[in-house]
Design a protein around this motif. Structure first.
Motif, PDB file in Angstrom:
ATOM      1  N   TRP A 249       0.648  11.448  -3.477  1.00  0.00           N
ATOM      2  CA  TRP A 249      -0.774  11.425  -3.135  1.00  0.00           C
ATOM      3  C   TRP A 249      -1.604  10.547  -4.059  1.00  0.00           C
ATOM      4  N   GLN A 250      -1.272  10.507  -5.336  1.00  0.00           N
ATOM      5  CA  GLN A 250      -2.070   9.667  -6.254  1.00  0.00           C
ATOM      6  C   GLN A 250      -1.896   8.182  -5.920  1.00  0.00           C
ATOM      7  N   THR A 251      -0.662   7.795  -5.604  1.00  0.00           N
ATOM      8  CA  THR A 251      -0.414   6.405  -5.216  1.00  0.00           C
ATOM      9  C   THR A 251      -1.095   6.088  -3.889  1.00  0.00           C
ATOM     10  N   SER A 252      -1.102   7.052  -2.977  1.00  0.00           N
ATOM     11  CA  SER A 252      -1.792   6.873  -1.697  1.00  0.00           C
ATOM     12  C   SER A 252      -3.287   6.626  -1.920  1.00  0.00           C
ATOM     13  N   TRP A 253      -3.870   7.348  -2.851  1.00  0.00           N
ATOM     14  CA  TRP A 253      -5.300   7.181  -3.167  1.00  0.00           C
ATOM     15  C   TRP A 253      -5.555   5.774  -3.702  1.00  0.00           C
ATOM     16  N   THR A 254      -4.693   5.317  -4.594  1.00  0.00           N
ATOM     17  CA  THR A 254      -4.824   3.957  -5.128  1.00  0.00           C
ATOM     18  C   THR A 254      -4.768   2.925  -4.009  1.00  0.00           C
TER      19      THR A 254
ATOM     20  N   LYS B  43       4.488  21.053  -0.565  1.00  0.00           N
ATOM     21  CA  LYS B  43       5.493  20.848  -1.629  1.00  0.00           C
ATOM     22  C   LYS B  43       5.339  19.523  -2.355  1.00  0.00           C
ATOM     23  N   TYR B  44       4.525  18.583  -1.824  1.00  0.00           N
ATOM     24  CA  TYR B  44       4.334  17.309  -2.504  1.00  0.00           C
ATOM     25  C   TYR B  44       2.971  17.215  -3.195  1.00  0.00           C
TER      26      TYR B  44
ATOM     27  N   LEU C 217       4.234  13.873   5.936  1.00  0.00           N
ATOM     28  CA  LEU C 217       5.224  12.851   5.570  1.00  0.00           C
ATOM     29  C   LEU C 217       4.756  11.992   4.390  1.00  0.00           C
ATOM     30  N   THR C 218       3.858  12.524   3.574  1.00  0.00           N
ATOM     31  CA  THR C 218       3.358  11.765   2.421  1.00  0.00           C
ATOM     32  C   THR C 218       3.756  12.485   1.135  1.00  0.00           C
ATOM     33  N   PRO C 219       4.663  11.889   0.331  1.00  0.00           N
ATOM     34  CA  PRO C 219       5.127  12.569  -0.873  1.00  0.00           C
ATOM     35  C   PRO C 219       4.374  12.196  -2.155  1.00  0.00           C
TER      36      PRO C 219
ATOM     37  N   THR D 139       0.846  -1.203   0.000  1.00  0.00           N
ATOM     38  CA  THR D 139       0.000   0.000   0.000  1.00  0.00           C
ATOM     39  C   THR D 139       0.879   1.250   0.000  1.00  0.00           C
ATOM     40  N   PRO D 140       1.619   1.479  -1.079  1.00  0.00           N
ATOM     41  CA  PRO D 140       2.574   2.594  -1.124  1.00  0.00           C
ATOM     42  C   PRO D 140       1.894   3.950  -1.272  1.00  0.00           C
ATOM     43  N   GLY D 141       2.719   4.983  -1.234  1.00  0.00           N
ATOM     44  CA  GLY D 141       2.252   6.362  -1.344  1.00  0.00           C
ATOM     45  C   GLY D 141       2.790   7.168  -0.181  1.00  0.00           C
TER      46      GLY D 141
END
Length: 281
Positions: A227-232, A279-280, A223-225, A174-176
């Motif tokens: 966001w699109q991968t986090s949503w996935t 910034k991310y 600490l989350t760089p 579960t990356p992101g």
């Protein structure tokens, strides 16, 4: 590498931040115990009458004695886990790992993409104190970010999704939030150990962190760089239809409250989770 060559990052330090639930444990299921260390949760998987248990994540810097005493209170004097599984390597999830490994001599497992951050090879992207969200975000520039070095102690999780010492669980990538972030899921009772793929408190808000006011949210913003991968990743976890979720931050959530909130987060992630600026973003 010998154990005595393991090191924390040069910026590792204890932090004077806490919450009203610090030191409180919640038995989510008979064999799932969530314990809050200042602002982060560790998870103990195993029934109290058994010596067969596993520790998920390793708390805040300086919390080793707290974690050890909690484990001995639940599992007996001199109890030690069969293994430590790391959802990821941020400072608040590996804060006591060296002392715990030195005491117990147990193996540590993480996703292969997280290994460089756990063996001194790579630093995570710097925290973003400019991100929208509140005082904790602004404090994040003070958080430890240098990589720790666990050397040969840390091993990659099996590529087939199996979890060492936890045959009923599977790990899901579960990356992101980090490249090698994982969550653990047990099909039998739909129990989910989330890590920080999503959390149940607005982790950027000092008031929410202090009171642990429950509100489903994306991963900690500062600490989350990616966001699109986090949503996935959130969509992937929602598709599992968990009945119980223990997140890295915030109180456990279950059943209908979890189902409705996680569905909303997966659908409206852009509005709920992704900050307006930073910034991310």
């Amino acid at each position: 590498m010998e154990n005595n060559q393991m090191t924390y990052g040069s910026d590792y330090k204890t932090l004077p931040i806490t919450s009203l639930t610090s030191g409180i444990g919640v038995e989510v299921l008979t064999d799932l115990f969530c314990y809050n260390v200042q602002i982060v949760n560790i998870v103990l998987v195993g029934t109290p009458d058994s010596s067969e248990f596993v520790l998920i994540d390793a708390g805040m810097p300086g919390s080793a004695e707290n974690i050890i005493s909690t484990i001995e209170e639940r599992f007996g004097t001199n109890a030690k886990p069969k293994a430590i599984i790391l959802t990821h390597g941020h400072f608040d999830h590996v804060g006591a790992i060296l002392e715990l490994v030195e005491k117990w001599g147990v193996p540590v497992y993480a996703h292969e993409l997280e290994i460089p951050f756990l063996t001194g090879q790579k630093s995570y992207p710097d925290p973003d104190p400019t991100v929208e969200g509140g005082v904790v975000a602004k404090m994040s520039a003070l958080f430890p970010n240098e990589p720790i070095n666990l050397g040969a102690i840390v091993e990659s999780l099996p590529s087939n999704g199996n979890v060492p010492e936890l045959p009923d669980f599977k790990w899901h990538h579960t990356p992101g939030h980090t490249p090698g972030h994982i969550s653990l899921f047990r099909e039998e009772d739909r129990a989910l150990i989330v890590g920080d793929a999503f959390v149940t408190v607005k982790q950027e808000s000092l008031y929410a962190v202090l009171t642990q006011e429950q509100e489903i949210s994306g991963p900690p913003r500062y600490l989350t760089p990616d966001w699109q991968t986090s949503w996935t990743s959130v969509k992937k976890l929602e598709a599992l239809k968990p009945s119980f979720a223990i997140t890295g931050h915030g109180l456990p959530m279950a059943r209908e409250l979890l189902a409705s909130n996680l569905k909303k987060l997966a659908e409206d992630f852009e509005q709920i989770a992704i900050p307006d600026h930073g910034k991310y973003v």
